[in-house]
Design an enzyme around this catalytic site. Structure first.
Site, PDB file in Angstrom:
ATOM      1  N   ARG A   1      13.793   5.761  -3.939  1.00 43.71           N
ATOM      2  CA  ARG A   1      14.755   4.740  -3.488  1.00 43.71           C
ATOM      3  C   ARG A   1      15.004   3.683  -4.571  1.00 43.71           C
ATOM      4  NH1 ARG A   1      13.698   4.240   3.014  1.00 43.71           N
ATOM      5  NH2 ARG A   1      14.177   6.410   3.417  1.00 43.71           N
TER       6      ARG A   1
ATOM      7  N   ASP B   1      18.333  -6.702  13.695  1.00 36.54           N
ATOM      8  CA  ASP B   1      17.630  -5.937  12.670  1.00 36.54           C
ATOM      9  C   ASP B   1      17.428  -6.844  11.458  1.00 36.54           C
ATOM     10  OD1 ASP B   1      17.141  -2.692  12.359  1.00 36.54           O
ATOM     11  OD2 ASP B   1      17.276  -3.716  10.427  1.00 36.54           O
TER      12      ASP B   1
HETATM   13  C1  LIG Z   1      13.417   3.645  12.409  1.00 33.76           C
HETATM   14  S1  LIG Z   1      14.494   2.342  12.815  1.00 33.76           S
HETATM   15  C2  LIG Z   1      14.381   2.352  14.582  1.00 33.76           C
HETATM   16  C3  LIG Z   1      15.717   2.141  15.261  1.00 33.76           C
HETATM   17  C4  LIG Z   1      15.671   2.196  16.782  1.00 33.76           C
HETATM   18  N1  LIG Z   1      14.853   1.149  17.334  1.00 33.76           N
HETATM   19  C5  LIG Z   1      15.217   3.542  17.265  1.00 33.76           C
HETATM   20  O1  LIG Z   1      14.118   3.670  17.791  1.00 33.76           O
HETATM   21  O2  LIG Z   1      15.984   4.501  17.117  1.00 33.76           O
HETATM   22  C6  LIG Z   1      13.513   0.927  12.359  1.00 33.76           C
HETATM   23  C7  LIG Z   1      14.343  -0.339  12.157  1.00 33.76           C
HETATM   24  O3  LIG Z   1      13.459  -1.450  12.105  1.00 33.76           O
HETATM   25  C8  LIG Z   1      13.987  -2.380  11.182  1.00 33.76           C
HETATM   26  N2  LIG Z   1      12.919  -3.285  10.728  1.00 33.76           N
HETATM   27  C9  LIG Z   1      11.863  -3.003   9.928  1.00 33.76           C
HETATM   28  N3  LIG Z   1      11.145  -4.105   9.702  1.00 33.76           N
HETATM   29  C10 LIG Z   1      11.748  -5.113  10.387  1.00 33.76           C
HETATM   30  C11 LIG Z   1      11.479  -6.506  10.538  1.00 33.76           C
HETATM   31  N4  LIG Z   1      10.440  -7.093   9.950  1.00 33.76           N
HETATM   32  N5  LIG Z   1      12.323  -7.227  11.306  1.00 33.76           N
HETATM   33  C12 LIG Z   1      13.368  -6.653  11.916  1.00 33.76           C
HETATM   34  N6  LIG Z   1      13.685  -5.350  11.806  1.00 33.76           N
HETATM   35  C13 LIG Z   1      12.878  -4.588  11.053  1.00 33.76           C
HETATM   36  C14 LIG Z   1      14.525  -1.498  10.068  1.00 33.76           C
HETATM   37  O4  LIG Z   1      15.489  -2.185   9.279  1.00 33.76           O
HETATM   38  C15 LIG Z   1      15.104  -0.318  10.859  1.00 33.76           C
HETATM   39  O5  LIG Z   1      16.485  -0.465  11.096  1.00 33.76           O
END
Ligand SMILES: C[S@@+](CC[C@H](N)C(=O)[O-])C[C@H]1O[C@@H](n2cnc3c(N)ncnc32)[C@H](O)[C@@H]1O
Length: 279
Positions: A39, A150
């Site tokens: 990445r 997010d």
């Molecule tokens: C794998 S996705 C999950 C999306 C959805 N909740 C699902 O289960 O399909 C994880 C998301 O968490 C967000 N994320 C990671 N760390 C975070 C943080 N500290 N605060 C807010 N969002 C966060 C990432 O940007 C990403 O979009």
């Protein structure tokens, strides 16, 4: 062009993983090293930097600059889909929403607040909106709101746009797709745009779960699924306890199917795997 095969040094990997952990709680362990390297290589390819160290010196020098935001965006995993882990949406429809509706002083005075925390590109909050719309008549939905948040501003923008290629909506029943999404003609693949009936319920915000939240109480349920999986136990514990504090009594927390609160000190009642309730 910056070659992906140049190895990331131990020092640079440590700098990246420390920064990502401190900023957003994501625990990039040694097994993520190749992913991080590829990445970063992609990010550097679009820049004038000649090596990881120079790029990191620049990007880590100021967490307020757009390049830092871009760096964090690219190191988080955004995988998601409509009605992912559908058991939770069944639970909402069959158990939780009917109970919240029946507790309202009258159907027209229903007040409902939910939060999709870590909503990625929006499939989860739109799935919540569809579930709520299918369960609650539109005349009673004026005070039904879903906060979709997010850490990634790029993801929040995509979620707010609410426009998905046909392929992403494959798992959605065609009657539901037609009812809640309008087809958008364009070149290439057909896109579907969320209708205003869903949008009215949604509020999108960029929120880092590790920092201050614009939410202090009164939440009926929280979906925080496939987010905590990237955090270590102490970070999960702090987060889960903050969720407890902002939920209403009886409010519920839904976590991802590969996540668990076991080994975490918390005050929730366990309902069933991945579903917890505030006492
Ligand atoms: C794998 S996705 C999950 C999306 C959805 N909740 C699902 O289960 O399909 C994880 C998301 O968490 C967000 N994320 C990671 N760390 C975070 C943080 N500290 N605060 C807010 N969002 C966060 C990432 O940007 C990403 O979009």
């Amino acid at each position: 062009m910056f070659p992906e095969k140049i190895a990331l040094s131990d020092d640079d990997f440590t700098r990246v993983s420390r920064t990502v952990y401190d900023h957003c709680g994501i625990n990039l362990k040694a097994d993520k090293r190749e992913l991080v390297q590829s990445r970063l290589a992609k990010l550097i390819r679009g820049s004038t930097f000649k090596c990881y160290s120079d790029y990191l010196d620049h990007v880590l020098s100021d967490s307020a600059q757009p390049d830092f935001v871009h760096f964090i965006d690219n190191l988080s995993t955004n995988l998601t889909s409509f009605f992912r882990e559908s058991k939770h949406f069944d639970y909402l429809q069959q158990v939780l929403i009917p109970s919240l509706v029946s507790n309202a002083p009258s159907p027209e005075r229903l007040r409902l607040r939910c939060w999709s925390a870590g909503c990625s590109s929006g499939e989860e909050p739109y799935s919540l909106a569809v579930t709520l719309a299918e369960s609650i008549p539109s005349a009673c939905r004026a005070n039904v709101k879903i906060l979709a948040s997010d850490i990634s501003s790029r993801m929040v923008r995509a979620a707010k746009e609410g426009c998905y290629p046909e392929k992403r909506l494959e798992g959605v029943a065609s009657a539901i797709r037609t009812k809640y999404f309008e087809s958008k003609a364009g070149t290439g693949e057909r896109n579907f745009l969320a209708r205003s009936e869903l949008r009215k319920m949604l509020v999108f915000r960029q929120i880092n779960l590790m920092q201050e939240w614009p939410v202090s109480s009164g939440i009926d349920f929280i979906f925080c699924r496939n987010v905590m999986i990237y955090f270590d136990k102490p970070t999960q514990e702090r987060l889960v306890n903050r969720y407890y504090d902002v939920l209403s009594p009886g409010g519920m927390l839904f976590i991802g199917h590969s996540e668990s609160l076991s080994g975490t000190k918390h005050r929730f009642n366990y309902i069933e795997p991945t579903i917890y309730q505030k006492k």
